[in-house]
Motif scaffolding. Sequence first.
Motif, PDB file in Angstrom:
ATOM      1  N   GLY A 183      11.549   6.760   6.399  1.00  0.00           N
ATOM      2  CA  GLY A 183      12.437   5.749   6.958  1.00  0.00           C
ATOM      3  C   GLY A 183      12.337   4.418   6.251  1.00  0.00           C
ATOM      4  O   GLY A 183      11.674   4.288   5.227  1.00  0.00           O
ATOM      5  N   GLU A 184      13.003   3.472   6.843  1.00  0.00           N
ATOM      6  CA  GLU A 184      13.001   2.146   6.238  1.00  0.00           C
ATOM      7  C   GLU A 184      11.613   1.543   6.360  1.00  0.00           C
ATOM      8  O   GLU A 184      10.953   1.661   7.379  1.00  0.00           O
ATOM      9  CB  GLU A 184      14.027   1.267   6.950  1.00  0.00           C
ATOM     10  N   HIS A 185      11.189   0.906   5.305  1.00  0.00           N
ATOM     11  CA  HIS A 185       9.863   0.309   5.348  1.00  0.00           C
ATOM     12  C   HIS A 185       9.848  -0.918   4.449  1.00  0.00           C
ATOM     13  O   HIS A 185      10.726  -1.095   3.610  1.00  0.00           O
ATOM     14  CB  HIS A 185       8.808   1.299   4.845  1.00  0.00           C
ATOM     15  N   THR A 186       8.856  -1.731   4.660  1.00  0.00           N
ATOM     16  CA  THR A 186       8.695  -2.907   3.806  1.00  0.00           C
ATOM     17  C   THR A 186       7.434  -2.741   2.976  1.00  0.00           C
ATOM     18  O   THR A 186       6.380  -2.411   3.501  1.00  0.00           O
ATOM     19  CB  THR A 186       8.595  -4.184   4.669  1.00  0.00           C
ATOM     20  N   GLN A 187       7.617  -2.902   1.685  1.00  0.00           N
ATOM     21  CA  GLN A 187       6.452  -2.867   0.797  1.00  0.00           C
ATOM     22  C   GLN A 187       6.037  -4.313   0.546  1.00  0.00           C
ATOM     23  O   GLN A 187       6.843  -5.146   0.165  1.00  0.00           O
ATOM     24  CB  GLN A 187       6.826  -2.196  -0.522  1.00  0.00           C
ATOM     25  N   ILE A 188       4.773  -4.574   0.815  1.00  0.00           N
ATOM     26  CA  ILE A 188       4.280  -5.938   0.656  1.00  0.00           C
ATOM     27  C   ILE A 188       3.201  -5.972  -0.410  1.00  0.00           C
ATOM     28  O   ILE A 188       2.257  -5.185  -0.373  1.00  0.00           O
ATOM     29  CB  ILE A 188       3.724  -6.458   1.998  1.00  0.00           C
ATOM     30  N   THR A 189       3.372  -6.827  -1.373  1.00  0.00           N
ATOM     31  CA  THR A 189       2.335  -6.998  -2.378  1.00  0.00           C
ATOM     32  C   THR A 189       1.864  -8.438  -2.319  1.00  0.00           C
ATOM     33  O   THR A 189       2.651  -9.364  -2.413  1.00  0.00           O
ATOM     34  CB  THR A 189       2.864  -6.694  -3.789  1.00  0.00           C
ATOM     35  N   MET A 190       0.556  -8.588  -2.112  1.00  0.00           N
ATOM     36  CA  MET A 190      -0.032  -9.925  -2.111  1.00  0.00           C
ATOM     37  C   MET A 190      -0.847 -10.029  -3.383  1.00  0.00           C
ATOM     38  O   MET A 190      -1.568  -9.097  -3.726  1.00  0.00           O
ATOM     39  CB  MET A 190      -0.987 -10.069  -0.932  1.00  0.00           C
ATOM     40  N   SER A 191      -0.731 -11.143  -4.069  1.00  0.00           N
ATOM     41  CA  SER A 191      -1.574 -11.306  -5.245  1.00  0.00           C
ATOM     42  C   SER A 191      -2.049 -12.743  -5.341  1.00  0.00           C
ATOM     43  O   SER A 191      -1.408 -13.669  -4.846  1.00  0.00           O
ATOM     44  CB  SER A 191      -0.821 -10.887  -6.506  1.00  0.00           C
ATOM     45  N   CYS A 192      -3.208 -12.906  -5.970  1.00  0.00           N
ATOM     46  CA  CYS A 192      -3.794 -14.229  -6.126  1.00  0.00           C
ATOM     47  C   CYS A 192      -3.479 -14.728  -7.517  1.00  0.00           C
ATOM     48  O   CYS A 192      -3.767 -14.055  -8.508  1.00  0.00           O
ATOM     49  CB  CYS A 192      -5.306 -14.162  -5.908  1.00  0.00           C
ATOM     50  N   THR A 193      -2.876 -15.916  -7.588  1.00  0.00           N
ATOM     51  CA  THR A 193      -2.500 -16.466  -8.890  1.00  0.00           C
ATOM     52  C   THR A 193      -3.722 -16.986  -9.640  1.00  0.00           C
ATOM     53  O   THR A 193      -3.664 -17.247 -10.828  1.00  0.00           O
ATOM     54  CB  THR A 193      -1.493 -17.632  -8.722  1.00  0.00           C
ATOM     55  N   ASN A 194      -4.839 -17.089  -8.932  1.00  0.00           N
ATOM     56  CA  ASN A 194      -6.041 -17.612  -9.573  1.00  0.00           C
ATOM     57  C   ASN A 194      -6.907 -16.506 -10.188  1.00  0.00           C
ATOM     58  O   ASN A 194      -7.229 -16.549 -11.367  1.00  0.00           O
ATOM     59  CB  ASN A 194      -6.856 -18.417  -8.555  1.00  0.00           C
ATOM     60  N   CYS A 195      -7.259 -15.468  -9.391  1.00  0.00           N
ATOM     61  CA  CYS A 195      -8.207 -14.464  -9.900  1.00  0.00           C
ATOM     62  C   CYS A 195      -7.554 -13.117 -10.180  1.00  0.00           C
ATOM     63  O   CYS A 195      -8.181 -12.212 -10.724  1.00  0.00           O
ATOM     64  CB  CYS A 195      -9.369 -14.272  -8.927  1.00  0.00           C
ATOM     65  N   GLY A 196      -6.293 -12.951  -9.767  1.00  0.00           N
ATOM     66  CA  GLY A 196      -5.625 -11.682 -10.067  1.00  0.00           C
ATOM     67  C   GLY A 196      -5.816 -10.608  -9.009  1.00  0.00           C
ATOM     68  O   GLY A 196      -5.305  -9.507  -9.141  1.00  0.00           O
ATOM     69  N   TRP A 197      -6.555 -10.901  -7.921  1.00  0.00           N
ATOM     70  CA  TRP A 197      -6.724  -9.925  -6.838  1.00  0.00           C
ATOM     71  C   TRP A 197      -5.347  -9.540  -6.309  1.00  0.00           C
ATOM     72  O   TRP A 197      -4.435 -10.348  -6.245  1.00  0.00           O
ATOM     73  CB  TRP A 197      -7.554 -10.551  -5.711  1.00  0.00           C
ATOM     74  N   ARG A 198      -5.201  -8.276  -5.938  1.00  0.00           N
ATOM     75  CA  ARG A 198      -3.887  -7.779  -5.588  1.00  0.00           C
ATOM     76  C   ARG A 198      -3.992  -6.647  -4.578  1.00  0.00           C
ATOM     77  O   ARG A 198      -4.884  -5.819  -4.671  1.00  0.00           O
ATOM     78  CB  ARG A 198      -3.328  -7.236  -6.916  1.00  0.00           C
ATOM     79  N   VAL A 199      -3.123  -6.643  -3.613  1.00  0.00           N
ATOM     80  CA  VAL A 199      -3.129  -5.549  -2.656  1.00  0.00           C
ATOM     81  C   VAL A 199      -1.690  -5.224  -2.272  1.00  0.00           C
ATOM     82  O   VAL A 199      -0.843  -6.103  -2.181  1.00  0.00           O
ATOM     83  CB  VAL A 199      -4.004  -5.900  -1.417  1.00  0.00           C
TER      84      VAL A 199
END
Length: 200
Positions: A31-47
């Motif tokens: 079904g419809e879903h939202t993909q969320i990507t969070m990333s840190c502009t400082n260290c590159g951490w990403r989820v």
Amino acid sequence: MESMVEHSCPVCGADNALKMLAHTSEIPYFGEHTQITMSCTNCGWRVTDFIPAEGKKPGSWKLKIEDKTHLNARVVRSASCTVRISELGLEVSPGSSSTGYISNVEGVLERFCDAIGIIRRQADDEKDTEILGKCDDLLNRIERVKTAQEAVTLELLDPIGHSQILHEDSTSTEISEEIAQELEPGPVYPVFDVESEEFI
Ligand SMILES: [Zn+2]
């Protein structure tokens, strides 16, 4: 939709360094879903995580992989999900950099192969013969699963409940409070509320 989030990075602690990308689309059967990507502009951490529009289905999803059509079953793994194959003693717990993904059963098996391959390459040819033997044994067995010569059960355990195995042969059950508490909760990051479109 791309926006900066007024929140410090959970890894490096940089203030207001988090960038969020939200993308809504349709996955067949999920079904419809939202993909969320969070990333840190400082260290590159990403989820990355997936949030279905229509409620959560908390619990455990199981699929016994016993024929080749099961390899194509779609797997939605959210960042809070533990992936387990008990027969092989394999388990991936969500760590601080755990990331959600959409794949299929074969893709999940490949991810296990990649992880075993990394351990294998780091092992010492002379000292770590036991580890090398175990890695080779696991890789052989996964290959047998892929060719339907051995049946194993793929299990997703998700205390938050966004993960799913999309196949008519898969079964889902609720997770007891006890088991939910034993599972790692996954990365800690601001939770996005789809309805209010705000972080809570
Ligand atoms: Zn950071």
